[in-house]
Design a protein around this motif. Structure first.
Motif, mmCIF file in Angstrom:
data_model
loop_
_atom_site.group_PDB
_atom_site.id
_atom_site.type_symbol
_atom_site.label_atom_id
_atom_site.label_comp_id
_atom_site.label_asym_id
_atom_site.label_seq_id
_atom_site.Cartn_x
_atom_site.Cartn_y
_atom_site.Cartn_z
ATOM 1 N N LYS A 167 0.773 -1.378 -0.053
ATOM 2 C CA LYS A 167 -0.165 0.024 -0.106
ATOM 3 C C LYS A 167 0.824 1.196 0.239
ATOM 4 C CE LYS A 167 -4.238 -1.592 2.350
ATOM 5 N NZ LYS A 167 -5.053 -1.597 3.333
ATOM 6 N N LYS A 168 1.976 1.368 0.828
ATOM 7 C CA LYS A 168 3.022 2.633 0.763
ATOM 8 C C LYS A 168 3.461 2.534 -0.525
ATOM 9 C CE LYS A 168 4.001 2.341 5.711
ATOM 10 N NZ LYS A 168 5.107 2.161 6.646
ATOM 11 N N ILE A 169 3.809 1.697 -1.148
ATOM 12 C CA ILE A 169 4.620 1.900 -2.627
ATOM 13 C C ILE A 169 3.523 2.181 -3.474
ATOM 14 C CG2 ILE A 169 5.641 0.530 -4.502
ATOM 15 C CD1 ILE A 169 6.927 -1.213 -2.461
ATOM 16 N N LEU A 170 2.405 1.754 -3.394
ATOM 17 C CA LEU A 170 1.267 1.985 -4.521
ATOM 18 C C LEU A 170 0.868 3.446 -4.280
ATOM 19 C CD1 LEU A 170 -0.792 -1.166 -4.884
ATOM 20 C CD2 LEU A 170 0.834 -0.434 -6.387
ATOM 21 N N SER A 171 0.757 3.920 -3.175
ATOM 22 C CA SER A 171 0.133 5.244 -2.797
ATOM 23 C C SER A 171 1.248 6.400 -3.218
ATOM 24 C CB SER A 171 -0.065 5.572 -1.411
ATOM 25 O OG SER A 171 1.069 5.433 -0.747
ATOM 26 N N LYS A 172 2.381 5.950 -3.549
ATOM 27 C CA LYS A 172 3.510 6.781 -4.222
ATOM 28 C C LYS A 172 3.511 6.835 -5.735
ATOM 29 C CE LYS A 172 6.364 6.641 -0.087
ATOM 30 N NZ LYS A 172 7.811 6.208 0.529
ATOM 31 N N LEU A 173 3.070 5.557 -6.057
ATOM 32 C CA LEU A 173 3.169 5.171 -7.385
ATOM 33 C C LEU A 173 1.938 5.923 -8.346
ATOM 34 C CD1 LEU A 173 4.374 1.618 -7.974
ATOM 35 C CD2 LEU A 173 5.532 3.739 -8.607
ATOM 36 N N PHE A 174 0.803 5.833 -7.542
ATOM 37 C CA PHE A 174 -0.568 6.443 -8.265
ATOM 38 C C PHE A 174 -1.024 7.522 -7.563
ATOM 39 C CE2 PHE A 174 -0.399 1.762 -8.235
ATOM 40 C CZ PHE A 174 -0.157 1.386 -9.770
ATOM 41 N N LYS A 175 -0.973 8.843 -8.119
ATOM 42 C CA LYS A 175 -1.181 9.944 -7.746
ATOM 43 C C LYS A 175 -2.807 10.290 -7.877
ATOM 44 C CE LYS A 175 3.179 11.875 -8.346
ATOM 45 N NZ LYS A 175 4.068 12.518 -9.200
ATOM 46 N N TRP A 176 -3.339 9.640 -9.011
ATOM 47 C CA TRP A 176 -4.795 9.573 -9.207
ATOM 48 C C TRP A 176 -5.112 8.464 -8.870
ATOM 49 C CZ3 TRP A 176 -5.898 14.286 -10.262
ATOM 50 C CH2 TRP A 176 -5.066 15.218 -10.730
ATOM 51 N N ASN A 177 -6.626 8.319 -7.961
ATOM 52 C CA ASN A 177 -7.051 7.489 -7.293
ATOM 53 C C ASN A 177 -8.535 7.414 -7.575
ATOM 54 O OD1 ASN A 177 -5.023 5.729 -6.234
ATOM 55 N ND2 ASN A 177 -4.562 7.464 -4.787
ATOM 56 N N ARG A 178 -8.573 6.993 -8.747
ATOM 57 C CA ARG A 178 -10.315 6.930 -9.185
ATOM 58 C C ARG A 178 -10.724 5.426 -8.456
ATOM 59 N NH1 ARG A 178 -11.421 8.428 -15.554
ATOM 60 N NH2 ARG A 178 -11.939 10.522 -15.047
ATOM 61 N N VAL A 179 -9.643 4.664 -8.582
ATOM 62 C CA VAL A 179 -9.886 3.324 -8.043
ATOM 63 C C VAL A 179 -9.116 3.308 -6.747
ATOM 64 C CG1 VAL A 179 -9.443 0.841 -8.593
ATOM 65 C CG2 VAL A 179 -10.001 2.254 -10.245
ATOM 66 N N PRO A 180 -9.996 2.697 -5.862
ATOM 67 C CA PRO A 180 -9.521 2.737 -4.528
ATOM 68 C C PRO A 180 -8.477 1.885 -4.288
ATOM 69 C CG PRO A 180 -11.765 2.183 -4.429
ATOM 70 C CD PRO A 180 -11.152 2.259 -5.926
ATOM 71 N N LEU A 181 -7.127 2.193 -3.523
ATOM 72 C CA LEU A 181 -5.870 1.706 -3.296
ATOM 73 C C LEU A 181 -5.937 0.479 -3.048
ATOM 74 C CD1 LEU A 181 -2.833 2.372 -3.554
ATOM 75 C CD2 LEU A 181 -2.910 3.021 -1.376
ATOM 76 N N GLU A 182 -6.980 0.017 -2.097
ATOM 77 C CA GLU A 182 -7.040 -1.321 -1.653
ATOM 78 C C GLU A 182 -7.758 -2.327 -2.797
ATOM 79 O OE1 GLU A 182 -8.594 1.454 -0.187
ATOM 80 O OE2 GLU A 182 -7.302 1.400 1.540
ATOM 81 N N THR A 183 -8.519 -1.781 -3.832
ATOM 82 C CA THR A 183 -8.600 -2.520 -5.085
ATOM 83 C C THR A 183 -7.344 -2.731 -5.881
ATOM 84 O OG1 THR A 183 -10.719 -1.645 -5.130
ATOM 85 C CG2 THR A 183 -10.018 -2.550 -6.813
ATOM 86 N N LYS A 184 -6.613 -1.778 -5.994
ATOM 87 C CA LYS A 184 -5.282 -1.980 -6.755
ATOM 88 C C LYS A 184 -4.461 -3.056 -6.066
ATOM 89 C CE LYS A 184 -5.518 2.664 -8.750
ATOM 90 N NZ LYS A 184 -4.911 3.883 -8.540
ATOM 91 N N VAL A 185 -4.349 -2.928 -4.630
ATOM 92 C CA VAL A 185 -3.726 -3.777 -3.715
ATOM 93 C C VAL A 185 -4.154 -5.243 -4.143
ATOM 94 C CG1 VAL A 185 -2.866 -4.797 -1.602
ATOM 95 C CG2 VAL A 185 -2.666 -2.034 -2.075
#
Length: 78
Positions: free
Chosen positions: A7-25
């Protein structure tokens, strides 16, 4: 599986979060388990989450690039 580091890495990679970070993880973890973007997309759909196979591919590619990993190519069936 503890996915907090992811989650920490992805939050830095994805600045636009139309899709919740939890879904990406979840998508990346599912992709690691089943190794196809199409199956991962279907699995997420069954869980009530939306993610296209091309979006999942983009997320996995960005993460692999950030971690300097190579995504294995899909073997061709004969």
């Amino acid at each position: 599986m503890n996915a907090e580091w992811l989650k920490k890495i992805l939050s830095k990679l994805f600045k636009w979060n139309r899709v919740p970070l939890e879904t990406k993880v979840q998508a990346i973890i599912d992709w690691l388990e089943c190794s196809t973007f199409r199956k991962t997309s279907r699995k997420l759909r069954l869980q009530g989450k939306k993610a296209s196979k091309s979006s999942i591919h983009e997320w996995v590619t960005r993460l692999a690039k950030a971690l300097e990993l190579e995504i294995p190519k899909k073997e061709e069936s004969s």
